[in-house]
Design an enzyme around this catalytic site. Structure first.
Site, PDB file in Angstrom:
ATOM      1  N   CYS A   2       0.871  -1.180   0.000  1.00  0.00           N
ATOM      2  CA  CYS A   2       0.000   0.000   0.000  1.00  0.00           C
ATOM      3  C   CYS A   2       0.902   1.222   0.000  1.00  0.00           C
ATOM      4  CB  CYS A   2      -0.909   0.004   1.235  1.00  0.00           C
ATOM      5  SG  CYS A   2      -1.907   1.510   1.374  1.00  0.00           S
ATOM      6  N   GLU A 141      -4.043   0.923  -5.994  1.00  0.00           N
ATOM      7  CA  GLU A 141      -3.096  -0.102  -6.395  1.00  0.00           C
ATOM      8  C   GLU A 141      -3.003  -0.111  -7.908  1.00  0.00           C
ATOM      9  OE1 GLU A 141      -0.241  -1.544  -5.870  1.00  0.00           O
ATOM     10  OE2 GLU A 141      -1.109  -2.052  -3.917  1.00  0.00           O
TER      11      GLU A 141
END
Length: 292
Positions: A2, A141
């Site tokens: 992340c 992402e």
């Protein structure tokens, strides 16, 4: 991993949502940024990036330190027994261990793997006693296309915004740590850097078509246990680190504007029209989409 997320709630919303006892987001804290943070800390940020200060939730006992402001967050000092406050603080993303010689190490510690966090020296102590929650609307992402290339002949990367399907706020499992700058006086707010990392785990089925890792997102019923600094039993902590619940998340492709950290605002979350997708794998079906 992340490496970017959306922190869209303001402190007032977080205080209500997470039952905060004390809000310290207006306190002066040390920042690693050379220029003022934009958007300013404690305001909605749709492109939260490492080294920025972000709202973080933690639980600590109030301290009776007559020589220092009682609200100052620090690693030492007397504690009042039995009374702990759930606090909202601004911490720097990128964990800097207390033993680090300089703060740049934090850029390599924005994430910690759930599978090894109790073993690695950089994270083990924090995992035992300094756990926190990182509130977010969702995270970004980048999916590597199996069929399409960019202008440089490399696999094309399509950004996605991943969020709860029910629209609720997320609470990433995190760790925080203190780093002392010995060159700064004790009464200077810049004497202490308080930083955090986000724990990641294996991606859920479907989400793994975007990336093989995702943040460890805890459910509301586990918040109190995760934040409890009295939970030091490795087995109990490992149980929380192993939490999985598939089917909570939804994802949609978004504009590559999110690639640049200078870009911000709610427009980053808008779904990209299907006709603009090139070599993108649908996370739900596995279908490869090429602009149809």
């Amino acid at each position: 991993m992340c490496g970017r997320y959306a922190a869209t709630a303001d402190p007032g919303d977080l205080i209500e949502e997470f039952e905060i006892d004390a809000d310290f987001t207006d306190e002066p804290t040390r920042s690693l940024l050379k220029s003022p943070q934009d958007p300013p800390p404690a305001t909605p940020d749709h492109n939260m990036a490492p080294t920025k200060q972000a709202p973080v939730i933690l639980t600590r006992a109030p301290k009776g330190e007559p020589a220092a402001p009682p609200s100052r967050l620090g690693p030492g000092g007397p504690r009042t027994s039995g009374h702990r406050l759930r606090q909202l603080r601004l911490l720097t993303w990128g964990l800097v261990p207390s033993w680090a010689r300089e703060t740049k190490v934090g850029l390599r510690m924005t994430n910690a793997r759930a599978e090894t966090v109790l073993e690695k020296s950089s994270f083990a102590r924090a995992a035992a006693v300094r756990r926190c929650l990182v509130p977010a609307a969702g995270w970004y992402e980048w999916q590597v296309s199996p069929v399409a290339e960019d202008s440089k002949g490399k696999p094309r990367k399509q950004p996605f915004f991943i969020h709860r399907g029910d629209g609720d706020l997320l609470a990433f499992a995190g760790l925080y740590e203190f780093w002392r700058d010995r060159a700064v006086a004790d009464d200077d707010p810049a004497a202490w850097l308080v930083s955090f990392t986000i724990i990641t785990t294996a991606a859920d089925p479907g989400m793994d078509r975007i990336h093989d890792r995702q943040p460890l997102v805890l459910e509301r019923g586990d918040h109190e246990r995760w934040l409890d600094p009295d939970l030091t039993d490795p087995a109990g902590i490992a149980d929380l680190l192993d939490f999985r619940q598939s089917g909570r998340f939804a994802a949609h492709p978004i504009s590559t504007a999110v690639n640049a950290t200078r870009n911000n605002g709610p427009g980053l979350l808008e779904p990209l029209p299907r006709g603009e997708l090139v070599g993108v794998v649908d996370p739900e079906t596995g279908e490869v989409i090429n602009g149809d």
